[in-house]
Write a protein that holds these residues in place. Sequence first.
Motif, PDB file in Angstrom:
ATOM      1  N   LEU A  79      -2.871   5.642  -6.613  1.00 43.40           N
ATOM      2  CA  LEU A  79      -2.711   6.780  -7.035  1.00 43.40           C
ATOM      3  C   LEU A  79      -3.221   8.029  -6.850  1.00 43.40           C
ATOM      4  O   LEU A  79      -2.670   9.018  -6.734  1.00 43.40           O
ATOM      5  N   GLY A  80      -4.706   7.811  -6.200  1.00 45.53           N
ATOM      6  CA  GLY A  80      -5.332   9.209  -5.792  1.00 45.53           C
ATOM      7  C   GLY A  80      -4.533   9.621  -4.256  1.00 45.53           C
ATOM      8  O   GLY A  80      -4.214  10.577  -4.296  1.00 45.53           O
ATOM      9  N   LEU A  81      -4.093   8.557  -3.525  1.00 47.71           N
ATOM     10  CA  LEU A  81      -3.314   8.836  -2.494  1.00 47.71           C
ATOM     11  C   LEU A  81      -1.984   9.426  -2.666  1.00 47.71           C
ATOM     12  O   LEU A  81      -1.719  10.467  -2.067  1.00 47.71           O
ATOM     13  N   VAL A  82      -1.290   8.887  -3.689  1.00 48.90           N
ATOM     14  CA  VAL A  82      -0.191   9.609  -4.001  1.00 48.90           C
ATOM     15  C   VAL A  82      -0.163  10.911  -4.538  1.00 48.90           C
ATOM     16  O   VAL A  82       0.612  12.022  -3.938  1.00 48.90           O
ATOM     17  N   ILE A  83      -1.267  11.435  -5.254  1.00 48.66           N
ATOM     18  CA  ILE A  83      -1.602  12.569  -5.702  1.00 48.66           C
ATOM     19  C   ILE A  83      -1.746  13.573  -4.550  1.00 48.66           C
ATOM     20  O   ILE A  83      -1.364  14.572  -4.451  1.00 48.66           O
ATOM     21  N   SER A  84      -2.574  12.936  -3.501  1.00 45.73           N
ATOM     22  CA  SER A  84      -3.047  13.917  -2.444  1.00 45.73           C
ATOM     23  C   SER A  84      -1.835  14.085  -1.614  1.00 45.73           C
ATOM     24  O   SER A  84      -1.619  15.137  -0.979  1.00 45.73           O
ATOM     25  N   ILE A  85      -0.848  12.943  -1.489  1.00 50.07           N
ATOM     26  CA  ILE A  85       0.350  13.376  -0.781  1.00 50.07           C
ATOM     27  C   ILE A  85       1.368  14.323  -1.567  1.00 50.07           C
ATOM     28  O   ILE A  85       1.963  15.155  -0.883  1.00 50.07           O
ATOM     29  N   TYR A  86       1.324  14.171  -2.939  1.00 50.80           N
ATOM     30  CA  TYR A  86       2.238  14.977  -3.704  1.00 50.80           C
ATOM     31  C   TYR A  86       1.733  16.511  -3.486  1.00 50.80           C
ATOM     32  O   TYR A  86       2.677  17.348  -3.253  1.00 50.80           O
ATOM     33  N   ARG A  87       0.512  16.784  -3.454  1.00 51.66           N
ATOM     34  CA  ARG A  87      -0.124  17.858  -3.205  1.00 51.66           C
ATOM     35  C   ARG A  87       0.477  18.793  -1.796  1.00 51.66           C
ATOM     36  O   ARG A  87       0.681  19.890  -1.842  1.00 51.66           O
ATOM     37  N   ARG A  88       0.355  17.943  -0.953  1.00 58.83           N
ATOM     38  CA  ARG A  88       0.691  18.434   0.307  1.00 58.83           C
ATOM     39  C   ARG A  88       2.221  18.383   0.488  1.00 58.83           C
ATOM     40  O   ARG A  88       2.759  19.604   1.135  1.00 58.83           O
TER      41      ARG A  88
END
Lengths: 102, 404
Positions: A79-88
């Motif tokens: 989920l952390g990685l999903v969030i960082s992708i979603y931000r970008r």
Amino acid sequence: MIPLSWYLILAAALFSVGLFGVLARKNAIAILLGIELMLNAVNINLVAFWRYGSLASIAGQVFAIIVFAVAAAEVAVGLGLVISIYRRRNTVVADELDLMKW
Amino acid sequence: MLFIFAAAMTTLFMMDVEKLGRRGESYLLLLASTLGMNLMASASDLVMLYLAIETTSIPLYVLSGFMVDDEKSTESGFKYLLFGAMTSAVMLYGFSLLFGFTGTTNLYEIAAAIAGAQVSTVTALGVITLILVGLGFKVSLVPFHFWAPDTYEGAPTPVAGFLSTASKAAGFAVLVRLFFIAFAKNGLSPDWTTGLAVLATLTMTLGNLVAMTQTNIKRLLAYSSIAHAGYAMIGVVAFSDLGATSVIFYLIAYILTNLAAFGIVAVFSRVSGSDRIADYAGLSRRSPWLAMAMLVAFLSLAGMPPFGGFVAKVFVFAAAVKADMIWLAFVGVINSILGVYYYLTVLKVVYLYRMEGEAEESHPIPLTRPYGIALVVLSLGVLLIGTLFAPWFGASGAAALNLF
């Protein structure tokens, strides 16, 4: 008592549903959910085998507990990685994450 | 030992990568992952094995997605996580069935249970297939290799080097251990050695063929590392003491070589900001020593004497020949020739091409001290393994014995 094979069939079915979800869904969150289903199928297997096998050894239960602890860690990172992708990129659809191919 | 060495070298490479070396967490993650690898190589219980594999993987997911400002890095971390989590779930399903059928999680007792014919051959082979999915992912065997090029390209370069060496070596340690201990008895071995031989052939061929067409050096190294997994697999397929020893020796040589290769790429991309092979033109004039290190690393990868890669390949092929698998050794040799082509193409760009219309001397590539130390150690190591290989071979023999 319910025979062991019922549990195994349930676990196999759950595992297949999870695998299908991982392979067919496009949303990253749904893929993570599919992975969770697969891991839970494993847990059912482990606990069922333990219950119908040797009750004296607790290996099956310990294994199941470790599996869900690890699964929680994995999903947290996911989920952390999903969030960082979603931000970008403003997307969680796996098909659109195609900066790198071949 | 091997993993700790690889981690130390990676640390040296990481120190000078902005956004990675200045953040303390990255070192912690690296250490956690190294701990996992050591446990992977020494675990003899399914529970411990699974826990070790995840301890290795989870920090690596984070590390490859570490540069949150970079689209490629986050994407690579995410792809790695999805593949990793899925394959480890499949492998875990295999573990759970193995536990169910044998009633124990200890590898040696599992071996006894399988030998005592409590498990039918078909079931055992099914379980082996499930487990192979997870381990095949870790060592990036075809058809579980799709994550590797994407992850290596996007991940910070030192992390990619660590992924392709230490993580792969740990995967092989588990593979050798599981197959040589747990699935060795009861006439199972002919079945899985054939299966693994086919996988090894596919892995080598596809890795080498696709590597030829790459224009990005990190992707090229990724496909080459897939091919190298295939070569090392030959030693596992040989299924003998010599096979296990040769796998470990191969991994030692491969770790040194590939860490050096990724280190050079890290140095170069830090200065030029590019990973394209075409941009390596004129490197031999811009930085002769870096080009020299690259020559050592790439010729060793290609399997040229007097570098480590050559001796390692000889031992692996010898193990295959001894196990009456001459065709597999033959496939390996053909594939090494394919490999020479693309390694030499890169070296051609480095040594023979010039930068367009510019004096190379005015674009030097400064080597910082950590990089310098690491590259010197690695290059000397590659040379040492290629020339004085007897003590190293003895050490890998001892390590192979410890795996059983």
